[in-house]
Design a protein around this motif. Structure first.
Motif, mmCIF file in Angstrom:
data_model
loop_
_atom_site.group_PDB
_atom_site.id
_atom_site.type_symbol
_atom_site.label_atom_id
_atom_site.label_comp_id
_atom_site.label_asym_id
_atom_site.label_seq_id
_atom_site.Cartn_x
_atom_site.Cartn_y
_atom_site.Cartn_z
ATOM 1 N N UNK A 74 15.677 52.322 12.054
ATOM 2 C CA UNK A 74 14.638 52.931 11.218
ATOM 3 C C UNK A 74 15.076 54.298 10.747
ATOM 4 N N UNK A 75 16.026 54.323 9.848
ATOM 5 C CA UNK A 75 16.433 55.597 9.248
ATOM 6 C C UNK A 75 16.921 55.325 7.845
ATOM 7 N N UNK A 76 17.049 56.378 7.066
ATOM 8 C CA UNK A 76 17.473 56.231 5.677
ATOM 9 C C UNK A 76 16.273 56.310 4.747
ATOM 10 N N UNK A 77 16.574 56.581 3.496
ATOM 11 C CA UNK A 77 15.524 56.870 2.518
ATOM 12 C C UNK A 77 14.556 55.699 2.316
ATOM 13 N N UNK A 78 15.065 54.486 2.473
ATOM 14 C CA UNK A 78 14.224 53.317 2.171
ATOM 15 C C UNK A 78 13.282 52.959 3.328
ATOM 16 N N UNK A 79 13.503 53.563 4.477
ATOM 17 C CA UNK A 79 12.823 53.109 5.699
ATOM 18 C C UNK A 79 11.658 54.015 6.058
ATOM 19 N N UNK A 80 10.456 53.462 6.219
ATOM 20 C CA UNK A 80 9.390 54.301 6.760
ATOM 21 C C UNK A 80 9.717 54.671 8.209
ATOM 22 N N UNK A 81 9.338 55.862 8.632
ATOM 23 C CA UNK A 81 9.586 56.258 10.024
ATOM 24 C C UNK A 81 8.770 55.339 10.931
ATOM 25 N N UNK A 82 9.438 54.767 11.920
ATOM 26 C CA UNK A 82 8.762 53.832 12.830
ATOM 27 C C UNK A 82 9.106 54.213 14.254
ATOM 28 N N UNK A 83 8.113 54.293 15.115
ATOM 29 C CA UNK A 83 8.336 54.607 16.524
ATOM 30 C C UNK A 83 8.026 53.356 17.340
ATOM 31 N N UNK A 84 8.948 52.956 18.183
ATOM 32 C CA UNK A 84 8.677 51.815 19.055
ATOM 33 C C UNK A 84 8.139 52.331 20.391
ATOM 34 N N UNK A 85 7.316 51.519 21.036
ATOM 35 C CA UNK A 85 6.929 51.824 22.422
ATOM 36 C C UNK A 85 8.109 51.454 23.318
ATOM 37 N N UNK A 86 8.454 52.356 24.244
ATOM 38 C CA UNK A 86 9.624 52.113 25.103
ATOM 39 C C UNK A 86 9.297 52.528 26.535
#
Ligand code: HPA
Length: 249
Positions: free
Chosen positions: A115-127
């Protein structure tokens, strides 16, 4: 389908009836090698040697993103990771096979998210719980079936490597709550979670960590190779039973 990522000491599954090898390209570059397809008993499995089939990739050189992406692209739902670790806790002596339930990540500079780069919305996974509990329970049941001892739980400190640690570093990891130390646990586990793969690790203790037990003065690399050889038989038995238990997709 179930995938097995083999680490040091497990560059192939001896009991795997190989049917084909497949080179998979990914948007993140090349995996460590072709995926090896085969059968363990009735079930189809896919195997990948984490360090490459000639064991040439150091832990920080492994393209974890490409490896997990390739596996995920192949309709895999569950991943068994096999890795080697040093034992920090006295209870994790050389030859022990452990099923960690926690991770502390000390690695740096490894591409560690999709989840990185201009095209990608920021996403947080539960870990919170980095390993898949269902897969962990399968491993415990498989070990019971196979009559192989498997230690349930432990905190896997993932270090950058490729050098081993200083005694002071191991003391610090112990104060942090780590019970075992290796170099490949991360970002592999997090990437698996990002892709929704059910992922658990079989960690083979191949030496007491630096400054502990027989490694009080030096870590014997000869001993590591010997213990690795001796312990992979048990790992193969557990993996075979897990694959049997993984009926369905
Ligand atoms: N430290 C880090 N990684 C390892 C070790 C160790 O002592 N043994 C096997 N992998």
């Amino acid at each position: 389908m179930i995938a097995v990522i083999g680490g040091s000491g497990l560059t192939q599954l001896a009991n795997l009836e190989i049917t084909r090898r497949k080179i998979v390209r990914t948007p993140f570059g090349e995996p460590s090698g072709p995926l090896t397809y085969g059968h363990l008993g009735e079930q189809e499995v896919v195997f990948l040697a984490r360090h490459g089939y000639g064991h040439t990739l150091a832990p920080h050189e492994i393209n974890y993103r490409a490896n997990l992406w390739a596996i995920h692209a192949e309709a895999v739902t569950r991943v068994i990771s096999v890795c080697t670790v040093g034992g920090i806790a006295a209870s994790l002596g050389a030859g022990t096979i452990a099923l960690p339930d926690q991770i502390i990540d000390y690695t740096w500079g490894r591409p560690s998210t999709y989840f990185e780069g201009a095209q990608q919305p920021v996403t947080h996974i539960d870990f919170t719980h980095p390993y898949d509990e269902e897969t962990r329970q399968m491993a415990l049941a498989a070990a019971r079936d196979a009559g192989v001892a498997l230690v349930d739980g432990g905190t896997y400190a993932t270090m950058q490597g490729p050098r081993l640690e200083t005694k002071a570093e191991i003391d610090r990891l112990e104060r942090d709550g780590a019970t075992m130390v290796g170099m490949t646990g991360m970002p592999e586990a997090a990437l698996a979670r990002e892709l929704g793969l059910k992922y658990a690790a079989l960690a083979v203790v191949v030496n007491p960590a630096a400054g502990r037990g027989a490694s009080a003065r030096t870590v014997s690399l000869d001993d590591i190779s010997r213990v690795m050889e001796e312990s992979m038989g048990g790992v193969r038995l557990i993996v075979a039973r897990m694959v049997e238990r993984h009926a369905g997709p």
